[in-house]
Design a protein around this motif. Structure first.
Motif, short mmCIF file in Angstrom:
data_model
loop_
_atom_site.label_atom_id
_atom_site.label_comp_id
_atom_site.label_asym_id
_atom_site.label_seq_id
_atom_site.Cartn_x
_atom_site.Cartn_y
_atom_site.Cartn_z
N GLY A 8 0.85 -1.19 0.00
CA GLY A 8 0.00 0.00 0.00
C GLY A 8 0.88 1.23 0.00
N ASP A 9 0.25 2.36 0.19
CA ASP A 9 0.98 3.61 0.45
C ASP A 9 1.69 4.23 -0.74
OD1 ASP A 9 0.42 3.88 3.28
OD2 ASP A 9 1.72 2.14 3.54
N ASP A 10 1.53 3.67 -1.95
CA ASP A 10 2.16 4.32 -3.09
C ASP A 10 1.38 5.56 -3.53
OD1 ASP A 10 4.54 2.91 -3.72
OD2 ASP A 10 3.34 1.25 -4.47
N TYR A 11 0.07 5.48 -3.41
CA TYR A 11 -0.81 6.59 -3.84
C TYR A 11 -0.62 6.98 -5.29
CZ TYR A 11 -2.09 6.53 0.95
OH TYR A 11 -2.54 6.10 2.16
N GLU A 12 -0.27 5.97 -6.10
CA GLU A 12 -0.34 6.18 -7.55
C GLU A 12 -1.78 5.90 -7.96
OE1 GLU A 12 1.90 7.43 -9.37
OE2 GLU A 12 3.69 7.24 -8.14
N LEU A 13 -2.13 6.23 -9.21
CA LEU A 13 -3.47 5.93 -9.69
C LEU A 13 -3.47 4.64 -10.49
CD1 LEU A 13 -4.92 9.40 -10.85
CD2 LEU A 13 -4.97 8.33 -8.58
N CYS A 14 -4.55 3.88 -10.35
CA CYS A 14 -4.80 2.73 -11.22
C CYS A 14 -6.08 3.08 -11.96
CB CYS A 14 -4.98 1.47 -10.38
SG CYS A 14 -5.59 0.05 -11.35
N PHE A 15 -6.08 2.95 -13.28
CA PHE A 15 -7.29 3.30 -14.03
C PHE A 15 -7.48 2.37 -15.22
CE2 PHE A 15 -5.11 5.58 -17.47
CZ PHE A 15 -3.92 5.96 -16.87
N THR A 16 -8.68 2.33 -15.71
CA THR A 16 -8.98 1.52 -16.89
C THR A 16 -9.43 2.45 -18.01
OG1 THR A 16 -11.29 1.22 -16.25
CG2 THR A 16 -9.73 -0.43 -15.46
N ALA A 17 -9.22 2.00 -19.23
CA ALA A 17 -9.65 2.82 -20.38
C ALA A 17 -9.77 1.91 -21.58
CB ALA A 17 -8.64 3.93 -20.66
N SER A 18 -10.64 2.30 -22.50
CA SER A 18 -10.78 1.56 -23.74
C SER A 18 -9.44 1.56 -24.49
CB SER A 18 -11.86 2.24 -24.59
OG SER A 18 -11.63 1.95 -25.95
N PRO A 19 -9.12 0.46 -25.20
CA PRO A 19 -7.87 0.44 -25.99
C PRO A 19 -7.81 1.60 -26.99
CG PRO A 19 -8.86 -1.75 -25.92
CD PRO A 19 -9.85 -0.83 -25.28
N ASP A 20 -8.97 2.14 -27.39
CA ASP A 20 -8.98 3.30 -28.30
C ASP A 20 -8.26 4.51 -27.69
OD1 ASP A 20 -10.63 1.71 -29.75
OD2 ASP A 20 -12.48 2.78 -29.21
N GLN A 21 -8.14 4.52 -26.38
CA GLN A 21 -7.54 5.67 -25.70
C GLN A 21 -6.04 5.48 -25.46
OE1 GLN A 21 -9.14 8.32 -25.26
NE2 GLN A 21 -11.33 7.83 -25.07
N HIS A 22 -5.50 4.35 -25.94
CA HIS A 22 -4.11 4.01 -25.61
C HIS A 22 -3.15 5.16 -25.94
CE1 HIS A 22 -1.11 0.79 -24.70
NE2 HIS A 22 -0.34 1.60 -25.38
N LYS A 23 -3.26 5.69 -27.17
CA LYS A 23 -2.34 6.75 -27.60
C LYS A 23 -2.54 8.03 -26.78
CE LYS A 23 -0.84 5.63 -32.24
NZ LYS A 23 -1.74 5.23 -33.33
N ALA A 24 -3.81 8.34 -26.52
CA ALA A 24 -4.11 9.56 -25.74
C ALA A 24 -3.48 9.47 -24.35
CB ALA A 24 -5.62 9.75 -25.62
#
Ligand code: ADP
Ligand code: MG
Length: 319
Positions: A255-271
């Motif tokens: 724990g304690d890293d406080y980074e973000l974990c997020f999901t996104a459509s593969p269409d957003q990979h480049k963005a």
């Protein structure tokens, strides 16, 4: 020094973003038209979340950082916070250092302390933070969809390595231990990243209990499963010296890293890659959302690996 002198001296500042700050029975704030309030709270208890000898200035920064991290995970812009604090006694050098760290952090993120409560008791620090975001644009845990990619910011595991070092499970070289300590004591809330992920990420949270445990929350709320590719999970150079099993535990369950974990459509990979470049922040695709309801760990050959450790749960073990 009584309770009111203490508040006036250490915690009362002109409130920048508020209509009325510390000093009345309640603070008053305004939210822009078309925006929603995002509100979150986090409490730190001596002996449980921090060591009794913790540096008070760093503690002041950290208690605000962990709250800011929750708003980052929602994609919100933080504006205000309250501080409820129980103190065993009035220790002026401690209070001076704590408020210096807390208010410096508040200035860096342009947020104001608008109220709170002060009482005698075992050292406990509770912050409630609030911010705003355009209506309907919050990053929720419930938005992940089948086939979405799973991303994490930053390298993971240094904060956990610091805990392992302090508790004697590993012995790190002094310079490495110092860098890991810094990540544990002074996590950086990913506010700018959260805001830049609005309209891009389908779900998000901040990693406070470990990647696998936190990802499970996304899976539960999005009614899906997840696979995590062990070899893709980014870890800091400093962890290279750790035995494999401990390094894996640090990056997957620390724990304690406080980074973000997020999901996104593969269409957003480049963005997403370009957001990382703009923000000068490592963003790494570490897995994908699949059918089912479990989080699976896969090796380089996409074979399942057993998960032998757990994220932190305050009520899981008696201690
Ligand atoms: P009340 O008795 O009306 O609850 P208090 O006497 O507890 O109010 O607090 C007086 C004022 O000081 C209030 O505006 C409250 O929000 C503020 N305050 C109390 N403790 C803190 C603190 N630790 N940090 C910031 N503001 C505080
Ligand atoms: Mg009152």
């Amino acid at each position: 020094m009584n309770e009111f002198d203490l508040i006036a001296h250490y915690f009362k500042r002109p409130a920048k973003n508020a209509d009325l700050g510390v000093g009345d029975d309640a603070a008053l704030v305004s939210v822009a038209a078309g925006h929603q309030l995002a509100i979150s709270a986090d409490m730190l208890v001596e002996g449980r979340h921090f060591f009794p000898d913790a540096d008070p200035e760093r503690l002041g920064r950290k208690v605000l950082a962990v709250n800011l991290s929750d708003l980052a995970a929602m994609g919100a812009t933080p504006s205000w916070f309250t501080l409820s604090i129980a103190l065993p006694k009035i220790d002026e050098p401690w209070l001076a250092a704590f408020s210096r760290g807390l208010l410096a952090m508040a200035d860096e993120y342009d947020i104001s302390l608008i109220g709170g409560d002060t009482t005698r008791g075992p050292l406990t620090i509770a912050i409630q933070i609030a911010g705003s975001l355009p209506r309907g644009q919050a990053l929720l845990r419930s938005g992940a969809r089948l086939g979405d990619e799973i991303w994490v910011s930053g390298p993971l595991g240094e904060a956990a390595a610091a805990v392992m070092h302090r508790s004697g499970r590993v012995s790190l070289a002094d310079n490495i231990a110092a860098r890991c300590d810094l990540r544990l004591d002074l996590p950086t809330p990913r506010i700018a990243l959260g805001q830049r992920l609005r309209g891009i990420a389908s779900a998000a949270l901040d990693i406070s209990d470990g990647l696998l445990a936190d990802l499970r929350h996304i899976c539960e709320q999005s009614a899906c499963g997840a696979e995590v590719w062990l070899d893709s999970v980014p870890f800091a150079e400093d962890l290279a010296a750790l035995p494999d099993a401990l390094r894996q535990e640090a990056i997957l369950a620390g724990g304690d890293d406080y980074e973000l974990c997020f999901t996104a459509s593969p269409d957003q990979h480049k963005a997403i890659i370009s957001r990382g470049v703009e923000l000068d922040l490592g963003l790494t695709c570490v897995g994908k959302i699949i059918h089912g309801d479990i989080v699976q760990l896969l090796d380089a050959n996409k074979q399942p690996l057993p998960i032998t450790f757990h994220g932190f749960d305050h009520f899981a073990y008696e201690s």
